[in-house]
Design a protein around this motif. Structure first.
Motif, PDB file in Angstrom:
ATOM      1  N   VAL A  88      29.654  43.269  45.464  1.00 18.22           N
ATOM      2  CA  VAL A  88      30.627  43.922  44.582  1.00 18.22           C
ATOM      3  C   VAL A  88      31.119  42.873  43.606  1.00 18.22           C
ATOM      4  CG1 VAL A  88      32.834  45.117  44.430  1.00 18.22           C
ATOM      5  CG2 VAL A  88      31.272  45.606  46.336  1.00 18.22           C
ATOM      6  N   GLU A  89      30.897  43.107  42.316  1.00 16.29           N
ATOM      7  CA  GLU A  89      31.152  42.096  41.291  1.00 16.29           C
ATOM      8  C   GLU A  89      32.376  42.437  40.459  1.00 16.29           C
ATOM      9  OE1 GLU A  89      30.425  38.832  38.511  1.00 16.29           O
ATOM     10  OE2 GLU A  89      30.270  39.253  40.650  1.00 16.29           O
ATOM     11  N   VAL A  90      33.189  41.418  40.196  1.00 13.66           N
ATOM     12  CA  VAL A  90      34.248  41.485  39.188  1.00 13.66           C
ATOM     13  C   VAL A  90      33.861  40.456  38.137  1.00 13.66           C
ATOM     14  CG1 VAL A  90      36.700  41.236  38.708  1.00 13.66           C
ATOM     15  CG2 VAL A  90      35.949  42.154  40.912  1.00 13.66           C
ATOM     16  N   SER A  91      33.505  40.916  36.946  1.00 16.34           N
ATOM     17  CA  SER A  91      32.812  40.068  35.981  1.00 16.34           C
ATOM     18  C   SER A  91      33.723  39.546  34.872  1.00 16.34           C
ATOM     19  CB  SER A  91      31.653  40.847  35.348  1.00 16.34           C
ATOM     20  OG  SER A  91      31.044  40.105  34.315  1.00 16.34           O
ATOM     21  N   GLN A  92      33.276  38.436  34.273  1.00 20.70           N
ATOM     22  CA  GLN A  92      33.939  37.876  33.105  1.00 20.70           C
ATOM     23  C   GLN A  92      33.580  38.619  31.832  1.00 20.70           C
ATOM     24  OE1 GLN A  92      31.870  34.230  33.863  1.00 20.70           O
ATOM     25  NE2 GLN A  92      30.827  34.250  31.895  1.00 20.70           N
ATOM     26  N   CYS A  93      32.602  39.516  31.881  1.00 18.81           N
ATOM     27  CA  CYS A  93      32.179  40.228  30.678  1.00 18.81           C
ATOM     28  C   CYS A  93      33.183  41.318  30.318  1.00 18.81           C
ATOM     29  CB  CYS A  93      30.804  40.841  30.878  1.00 18.81           C
ATOM     30  SG  CYS A  93      30.836  42.339  31.877  1.00 18.81           S
TER      31      CYS A  93
END
Length: 487
Positions: A429-434
């Motif tokens: 599960v990703e929380v991205s800088q994008c």
């Protein structure tokens, strides 16, 4: 036989190949939007297109999910148009030429448009299907996502009734995206105080910055690659400090959210200063080779004869432009202490173009914190005020909010369970800088939101690729997730 005809899944990749044949750079989405509307209406689906060329398609539920709550599907129609040196293409009118190299699809010397053409192709395949169980669908395909998220900012969200949204604008099949940053784009206008090219400066040279890797302003910003606009400004500042140089026709970068890989400017020179400019260029070239030996080893400066321009920036305005470009915050500004290893705030000085009044810069600030994003914007405004000379800074497009991570998201739970059952692995599960458009819709409508991705590489770059094996892996997951959304 088409280029992708032998690849699976045909129901997805056939649409991707169709999209590759329709020019759709940011701001040039009218034809692809009209194609989507025709596609939908030929299948008896409701479809509307707004003035920004965003499209909304509605499809009734099927396979026993006719009465389930609606599901919003989201992708963006536009792409970043980049090309290799020497490649001849008219992005306004020519198709993208697809090439298959082993497990990957790429383009012949240009960016591919898999960002977000693959995501849109999953949506089109769902809309086209007759046997895949799914709830009522509201497919939102936005325009100008790559240029300030302008289309999403103008889209009438009151048309939507769904409270769940699956986005398909992610870049790996190993993760489910559950949070991301926001961004804001600005323009910086620098008046030229135009003058006729002085008779004392009959020599002209074209200074070019070439060979840079470029890349995506969010996924690649931490790689310390060179920014062609900053390199150009560095040479200009040295030359203007040491010699009597006038400038004309500055241009560079492909788009605000792509790290600029090229830039150029015309120099009007006195005959006695030609050798001095050549020496400055050679000196800076040596410095750049040492500084970017690992991050951007192809970097090079070129100086070639040019026609004398009819008009030039005043000496004061030329120096102001070069110094302003040098001082605009660029690259990583802060790291995210809550999500180690992720950039919290960055800025990408993406383009420079000559205008009737002088030069216009476009720059995109990305941040996980709205307040930090606005703080950087304020710093650029302060810099413009100090520069004087009528320099102006304005917001361009939408001030896109971040998409906050909700660990108890029901949609994330369903998608994670489906991923385990279909892929046979535990999804990350990703929380991205994008920055994507997810916060725009989620915050406005209170949506439960995730993004499902496909393996993409080198976005916003002529080396862009998509793994067709990843498409074959993700498509069954997409079908399974939508089929489980019956409540």
């Amino acid at each position: 036989m088409t280029v992708l005809e032998s690849l699976q899944p045909r129901e997805v990749l056939s649409f991707f190949e169709t999209l590759a044949g329709i020019p759709r750079g940011s701001g040039n989405e009218e034809r692809v939007a009209e194609w989507v509307v025709r596609f939908a209406r030929e299948r008896g689906l409701e479809a509307v297109k707004d003035d920004m060329h965003c499209v909304l398609v509605r499809k009734p539920g099927q396979g026993g999910l006719e009465d389930a709550p609606p599901l919003i599907l989201h992708g963006h129609l536009d792409m970043v148009c980049e090309k290799e040196e020497g490649v001849s293409i008219d992005f306004e009118n020519d198709p993208i030429r697809l090439v298959v190299e082993g497990d990957y699809i790429t383009a012949d010397g240009t960016s591919l448009g898999a960002d977000n053409g693959i995501g849109v192709s999953y949506i089109l395949a769902l809309l086209d299907s007759k046997d895949i169980p799914h709830p009522p669908l509201e497919a939102v395909l936005t325009a100008m996502e790559e240029k300030g998220k302008y289309g999403a900012g103008r889209f009438d969200t009151s048309q939507l009734t769904g409270k769940r949204m699956i986005d398909f604008n992610w870049i790996t099949d190993k993760e489910i995206l559950a949070g991301c940053s926001g961004d804001v784009t600005m323009t910086i206008d620098v008046p030229a105080q135009w003058e006729d090219a002085p008779a004392t400066h009959p020599e002209a040279r074209l200074l070019k910055v070439r060979g840079l890797a470029g890349g995506h302003c969010e996924f690649d910003i931490h790689l310390e690659r060179a920014n062609a606009l900053l390199v150009l400004a560095r040479v200009l500042t040295r030359a203007l400090d040491e010699l009597d140089v006038r400038i004309a026709d500055p241009t560079g970068g492909a788009q605000n959210n792509a790290i600029p890989a090229d830039a150029q400017v015309v120099l009007a020179l006195r005959p006695e200063d030609v050798a001095g400019v050549e020496e400055v260029v050679a000196r800076v070239q040596g410095e750049l080779e040492r500084e970017y030996e690992r991050a951007d080893p192809g970097i090079r400066l070129e100086l070639e004869p040019a026609e004398q321009p009819e008009r030039v920036f005043s000496a004061e305005a030329g120096a102001r432009l070069a110094r302003l470009v040098s001082l605009v915050p660029n690259g990583v500004i802060s790291w995210n202490l809550a999500v180690p290893g992720r950039v919290e705030t960055s800025n990408n000085l993406g383009t420079i173009r000559t205008t009737d009044d002088g030069a216009r810069l476009m720059s995109t600030i990305t941040s996980a914190l709205t307040s930090r994003k606005h703080e950087v914007f304020d710093r650029v405004r302060a810099l413009a005020a100090l520069a004087g000379g009528g320099v102006g800074v304005e917001q361009y497009g939408l001030d896109a909010p971040e998409f906050a991570y909700e660990p108890d998201s029901p949609l994330l739970k369903v998608a994670s369970e489906a991923y385990r059952d279909v892929i046979g692995e535990e999804p990350e599960v990703e929380v991205s800088q994008c920055s994507l458009e997810l916060g725009i819709f989620s915050n406005t409508l209170g949506l439960d939101t995730i993004s499902i991705g496909t393996e993409l590489h080198d976005l916003h770059n002529p080396k862009e690729t998509v793994s067709h094996r990843s498409v074959a892996k993700v498509w069954p997951l997409v079908r399974e997730v939508v089929g489980r959304l019956g409540r």
